[in-house]
Design a protein around this motif. Structure first.
Motif, PDB file in Angstrom:
ATOM      1  N   ARG A  86      33.172 -21.727 -57.707  1.00 14.69           N
ATOM      2  CA  ARG A  86      32.914 -23.008 -57.047  1.00 14.69           C
ATOM      3  C   ARG A  86      31.474 -23.036 -56.563  1.00 14.69           C
ATOM      4  NH1 ARG A  86      32.638 -21.748 -51.756  1.00 14.69           N
ATOM      5  NH2 ARG A  86      33.586 -19.803 -51.154  1.00 14.69           N
ATOM      6  N   ILE A  87      31.002 -24.221 -56.209  1.00 12.31           N
ATOM      7  CA  ILE A  87      29.683 -24.348 -55.586  1.00 12.31           C
ATOM      8  C   ILE A  87      29.827 -23.859 -54.153  1.00 12.31           C
ATOM      9  CG2 ILE A  87      27.859 -25.933 -54.863  1.00 12.31           C
ATOM     10  CD1 ILE A  87      28.933 -27.880 -57.070  1.00 12.31           C
ATOM     11  N   SER A  88      29.001 -22.896 -53.762  1.00  6.97           N
ATOM     12  CA  SER A  88      29.052 -22.428 -52.379  1.00  6.97           C
ATOM     13  C   SER A  88      27.913 -23.007 -51.540  1.00  6.97           C
ATOM     14  CB  SER A  88      29.018 -20.907 -52.314  1.00  6.97           C
ATOM     15  OG  SER A  88      27.812 -20.409 -52.860  1.00  6.97           O
ATOM     16  N   GLU A  89      26.780 -23.307 -52.205  1.00  4.32           N
ATOM     17  CA  GLU A  89      25.633 -23.836 -51.460  1.00  4.32           C
ATOM     18  C   GLU A  89      24.752 -24.662 -52.399  1.00  4.32           C
ATOM     19  OE1 GLU A  89      21.925 -22.272 -48.615  1.00  4.32           O
ATOM     20  OE2 GLU A  89      23.204 -20.815 -49.642  1.00  4.32           O
ATOM     21  N   VAL A  90      24.184 -25.716 -51.836  1.00  9.05           N
ATOM     22  CA  VAL A  90      23.169 -26.501 -52.530  1.00  9.05           C
ATOM     23  C   VAL A  90      21.924 -26.476 -51.647  1.00  9.05           C
ATOM     24  CG1 VAL A  90      22.558 -28.706 -53.586  1.00  9.05           C
ATOM     25  CG2 VAL A  90      24.968 -28.014 -53.464  1.00  9.05           C
ATOM     26  N   VAL A  91      20.826 -25.986 -52.212  1.00 11.14           N
ATOM     27  CA  VAL A  91      19.563 -25.909 -51.490  1.00 11.14           C
ATOM     28  C   VAL A  91      18.663 -27.017 -52.030  1.00 11.14           C
ATOM     29  CG1 VAL A  91      17.570 -24.462 -50.936  1.00 11.14           C
ATOM     30  CG2 VAL A  91      19.840 -23.409 -51.230  1.00 11.14           C
ATOM     31  N   LEU A  92      18.282 -27.940 -51.152  1.00  8.07           N
ATOM     32  CA  LEU A  92      17.450 -29.077 -51.551  1.00  8.07           C
ATOM     33  C   LEU A  92      16.138 -29.023 -50.787  1.00  8.07           C
ATOM     34  CD1 LEU A  92      20.621 -30.468 -50.906  1.00  8.07           C
ATOM     35  CD2 LEU A  92      19.575 -31.867 -52.667  1.00  8.07           C
ATOM     36  N   THR A  93      15.033 -29.056 -51.512  1.00  5.32           N
ATOM     37  CA  THR A  93      13.711 -29.078 -50.899  1.00  5.32           C
ATOM     38  C   THR A  93      13.051 -30.398 -51.270  1.00  5.32           C
ATOM     39  OG1 THR A  93      13.550 -26.671 -51.077  1.00  5.32           O
ATOM     40  CG2 THR A  93      11.498 -27.892 -50.701  1.00  5.32           C
ATOM     41  N   PHE A  94      12.897 -31.259 -50.271  1.00  2.27           N
ATOM     42  CA  PHE A  94      12.251 -32.551 -50.455  1.00  2.27           C
ATOM     43  C   PHE A  94      10.747 -32.369 -50.360  1.00  2.27           C
ATOM     44  CE2 PHE A  94      16.444 -33.918 -49.380  1.00  2.27           C
ATOM     45  CZ  PHE A  94      16.584 -35.196 -49.904  1.00  2.27           C
ATOM     46  N   LYS A  95      10.040 -32.948 -51.303  1.00  2.00           N
ATOM     47  CA  LYS A  95       8.581 -32.984 -51.269  1.00  2.00           C
ATOM     48  C   LYS A  95       8.196 -34.444 -51.077  1.00  2.00           C
ATOM     49  CE  LYS A  95       8.004 -28.860 -54.019  1.00  2.00           C
ATOM     50  NZ  LYS A  95       7.385 -28.239 -55.180  1.00  2.00           N
ATOM     51  N   MET A  96       7.765 -34.752 -49.856  1.00  2.24           N
ATOM     52  CA  MET A  96       7.471 -36.128 -49.492  1.00  2.24           C
ATOM     53  C   MET A  96       6.007 -36.447 -49.769  1.00  2.24           C
ATOM     54  SD  MET A  96      10.447 -37.062 -48.464  1.00  2.24           S
ATOM     55  CE  MET A  96      10.090 -38.647 -47.729  1.00  2.24           C
ATOM     56  N   PRO A  97       5.744 -37.662 -50.267  1.00  2.00           N
ATOM     57  CA  PRO A  97       4.345 -38.056 -50.480  1.00  2.00           C
ATOM     58  C   PRO A  97       3.602 -38.103 -49.151  1.00  2.00           C
ATOM     59  CG  PRO A  97       5.829 -39.919 -50.815  1.00  2.00           C
ATOM     60  CD  PRO A  97       6.685 -38.710 -50.601  1.00  2.00           C
ATOM     61  N   ALA A  98       2.324 -37.836 -49.190  1.00  2.63           N
ATOM     62  CA  ALA A  98       1.504 -37.801 -47.965  1.00  2.63           C
ATOM     63  C   ALA A  98       1.236 -39.224 -47.494  1.00  2.63           C
ATOM     64  CB  ALA A  98       0.196 -37.053 -48.230  1.00  2.63           C
ATOM     65  N   ASN A  99       2.132 -39.735 -46.643  1.00  5.76           N
ATOM     66  CA  ASN A  99       2.015 -41.113 -46.176  1.00  5.76           C
ATOM     67  C   ASN A  99       1.945 -41.226 -44.663  1.00  5.76           C
ATOM     68  OD1 ASN A  99       1.969 -42.239 -48.747  1.00  5.76           O
ATOM     69  ND2 ASN A  99       4.176 -42.377 -48.873  1.00  5.76           N
ATOM     70  N   GLY A 100       1.634 -40.153 -43.976  1.00  2.00           N
ATOM     71  CA  GLY A 100       1.450 -40.208 -42.522  1.00  2.00           C
ATOM     72  C   GLY A 100       2.681 -40.668 -41.766  1.00  2.00           C
ATOM     73  N   TYR A 101       3.827 -40.076 -42.056  1.00  4.88           N
ATOM     74  CA  TYR A 101       5.071 -40.465 -41.404  1.00  4.88           C
ATOM     75  C   TYR A 101       5.041 -40.139 -39.917  1.00  4.88           C
ATOM     76  CZ  TYR A 101       6.585 -40.392 -46.263  1.00  4.88           C
ATOM     77  OH  TYR A 101       6.684 -40.598 -47.608  1.00  4.88           O
ATOM     78  N   SER A 102       5.528 -41.060 -39.097  1.00  2.63           N
ATOM     79  CA  SER A 102       5.676 -40.800 -37.665  1.00  2.63           C
ATOM     80  C   SER A 102       6.908 -39.914 -37.472  1.00  2.63           C
ATOM     81  CB  SER A 102       5.851 -42.106 -36.895  1.00  2.63           C
ATOM     82  OG  SER A 102       7.117 -42.693 -37.199  1.00  2.63           O
ATOM     83  N   ASP A 103       7.046 -39.340 -36.284  1.00  5.62           N
ATOM     84  CA  ASP A 103       8.236 -38.542 -35.983  1.00  5.62           C
ATOM     85  C   ASP A 103       9.495 -39.399 -36.104  1.00  5.62           C
ATOM     86  OD1 ASP A 103       6.721 -36.265 -35.578  1.00  5.62           O
ATOM     87  OD2 ASP A 103       6.693 -36.460 -33.395  1.00  5.62           O
ATOM     88  N   LYS A 104       9.410 -40.672 -35.689  1.00  8.15           N
ATOM     89  CA  LYS A 104      10.547 -41.587 -35.806  1.00  8.15           C
ATOM     90  C   LYS A 104      10.899 -41.820 -37.273  1.00  8.15           C
ATOM     91  CE  LYS A 104      12.087 -46.248 -34.689  1.00  8.15           C
ATOM     92  NZ  LYS A 104      11.734 -47.561 -34.148  1.00  8.15           N
TER      93      LYS A 104
END
Length: 134
Positions: A86-104
């Motif tokens: 069975r699947i025991s774990e899914v590891v996802l690494t998001f690579k976000m574009p450099a868009n100056g996201y606020s903490d919110k």
């Protein structure tokens, strides 16, 4: 109404057709499970569905809040367990574009990912390890 029609093609291969669009995908059993590994395995599709669902819900939130996430990518790693297989774990690494996201912005996007329908539908024993790189 039927959403998907699937058929077994032999040699551990299946075909699934999305009825509304007629788009078709195939699956093969992985090499380590007696297959050819020439296409996504069914468990690969579960992991791909998780990542796609996360990005879709993040996109909905981003559109509503006028946040640009175009170009966002995910690298996904599937970890299998034995006995039972069975699947025991899914590891996802998001690579976000450099868009100056606020903490919110980051908090809203990350919450959207973690609460997408596929994430909430997976059994709680499947560990979802999620990293966001901004």
């Amino acid at each position: 109404m039927t959403t998907i029609k699937s058929s077994y093609k032999g040699n551990l291969r299946t075909s699934a057709t999305h009825v509304a669009s007629t788009n078709t995908i195939i699956t093969d059993a992985p090499v380590d499970n007696n297959g050819k590994g020439e296409a996504f395995s069914p468990t690969d599709l579960v992991c791909a569905a998780l990542g796609s669902c996360m990005m879709t819900i993040m996109g909905i939130v981003a559109n509503r809040c006028e946040i640009n996430v175009e170009g966002m990518e995910i690298e996904t790693k599937k970890i299998m367990a034995a006995e039972p297989r069975r699947i025991s774990e899914v590891v996802l690494t998001f690579k976000m574009p450099a868009n100056g996201y606020s903490d919110k912005d980051k908090a809203m996007l990350e919450n959207a990912a973690r609460t997408c329908p596929v994430a909430l539908s997976l059994h709680p024993d499947i560990k979802q390890t999620i990293t966001f790189l901004y």
